[in-house]
Motif scaffolding. Structure first.
Motif, PDB file in Angstrom:
ATOM      1  N   UNK A  46      64.764  14.334  63.196  1.00 18.52           N
ATOM      2  CA  UNK A  46      63.412  14.682  62.489  1.00 18.52           C
ATOM      3  C   UNK A  46      63.366  13.069  63.021  1.00 18.52           C
ATOM      4  N   UNK A  47      63.894  12.072  62.885  1.00 18.61           N
ATOM      5  CA  UNK A  47      63.339  10.420  62.688  1.00 18.61           C
ATOM      6  C   UNK A  47      63.482  10.671  63.892  1.00 18.61           C
ATOM      7  N   UNK A  48      64.101  11.127  65.210  1.00 20.14           N
ATOM      8  CA  UNK A  48      64.028  10.969  66.632  1.00 20.14           C
ATOM      9  C   UNK A  48      63.208  11.139  67.438  1.00 20.14           C
ATOM     10  N   UNK A  49      62.001  12.574  66.677  1.00 20.30           N
ATOM     11  CA  UNK A  49      61.276  12.974  67.047  1.00 20.30           C
ATOM     12  C   UNK A  49      59.709  12.764  67.867  1.00 20.30           C
TER      13      UNK A  49
ATOM     14  N   UNK B 128      59.022  13.072  71.938  1.00 15.55           N
ATOM     15  CA  UNK B 128      58.104  13.209  72.423  1.00 15.55           C
ATOM     16  C   UNK B 128      57.333  12.341  73.536  1.00 15.55           C
ATOM     17  N   UNK B 129      57.266  11.042  72.934  1.00 16.01           N
ATOM     18  CA  UNK B 129      57.131   9.955  73.278  1.00 16.01           C
ATOM     19  C   UNK B 129      57.299   9.420  75.369  1.00 16.01           C
TER      20      UNK B 129
ATOM     21  N   UNK C   6      66.438   7.608  73.625  1.00 13.07           N
ATOM     22  CA  UNK C   6      65.238   7.747  72.875  1.00 13.07           C
ATOM     23  C   UNK C   6      65.946   8.239  71.538  1.00 13.07           C
ATOM     24  N   UNK C   7      66.868   9.554  71.136  1.00 18.71           N
ATOM     25  CA  UNK C   7      66.687  10.302  70.482  1.00 18.71           C
ATOM     26  C   UNK C   7      68.041  10.136  69.860  1.00 18.71           C
ATOM     27  N   UNK C   8      68.651   9.266  70.886  1.00 23.06           N
ATOM     28  CA  UNK C   8      70.739   8.738  69.769  1.00 23.06           C
ATOM     29  C   UNK C   8      69.980   7.394  69.035  1.00 23.06           C
ATOM     30  N   UNK C   9      69.269   6.367  69.276  1.00 23.48           N
ATOM     31  CA  UNK C   9      69.357   5.283  68.650  1.00 23.48           C
ATOM     32  C   UNK C   9      68.445   5.231  67.251  1.00 23.48           C
TER      33      UNK C   9
END
Length: 203
Positions: free
Chosen positions: A170-173, A177-178, A199-202
């Motif tokens: 959730x913190x990377x959603x 989207x961006x 983007x989704x792992x950093x």
């Protein structure tokens, strides 16, 4: 972090004149899940289903992928990803992007059905490890499609937008989207997929 594989079957991006990755069979080191390593002088990757082919005497055989961990060729290493052998495109820390190359069977079927000159080839099981030959003595074009996988989480997820989103913390959603809404983003682009992986792992 747990592991997640995501995949995407994209439209065929290239054409191959053979059903194997390499023009000639060549040496490889096979790493088995049992921990044993086996060297073979003549091996190749079968593009029908991205599996390992090897020569045993005069016979071409297809290896059982479930027994494989990875296969080292001189130019790259293939890893077992689900039921396929895929090579690593790039990585971000412990996360990575993998690619498996396959014959696009749907596109091939359409090509065959639309050609009145091709009469001795069929789709599906007719493309076998023992039928590595030219069609009617001529070169034949096989449409190739790439399947991409993300290694970065806890389960296997198809890289469709809603499924990757569901697997993204959730913190990377917002970052998800961006990235996917940026102009030029494509699910078939390795550059786009690596940007999304970052983007989704950093943290």
């Amino acid at each position: 972090m747990s592991l997640m594989f995501g995949f995407l079957l994209v439209q065929a991006q290239e054409i191959s004149r053979r059903v194997t990755e390499y023009e000639e069979f060549k040496p490889a080191v096979i790493h088995l899940v049992s921990g044993k390593d086996v060297s073979t002088p003549k091996a190749n990757i079968f593009l029908k289903n991205s599996t390992l082919l090897y020569l045993s005497g005069t016979k071409t055989k297809e290896a059982f992928t479930d027994n494989l961990k990875s296969v080292d060729f001189d130019d790259r290493t293939y890893y077992r990803v689900d039921t396929l052998l895929a090579y690593k495109v790039d990585s971000v820390g412990t996360s990575a992007l993998f690619c498996a190359r396959l014959i696009d069977m749907n596109a091939l079927g359409q090509m065959i059905r639309s050609s009145r000159q091709i009469t001795n080839i069929d789709v599906g099981d007719q493309i076998t490890a023992t039928s590595l030959r030219k069609v009617e003595g001529d070169e034949f074009d096989y449409p190739i499609v790439n399947q991409y996988y993300f290694l970065c989480g806890g389960k296997i997820v198809r890289a469709r937008e809603h499924e990757v989103l569901r697997a993204t913390p959730k913190a990377r959603r917002r970052a998800f989207w961006s990235t996917v809404r940026e102009a030029g983003f494509q699910w078939s682009s390795e550059e786009s997929l690596m940007k999304l992986l970052k983007a989704i792992t950093e943290s």
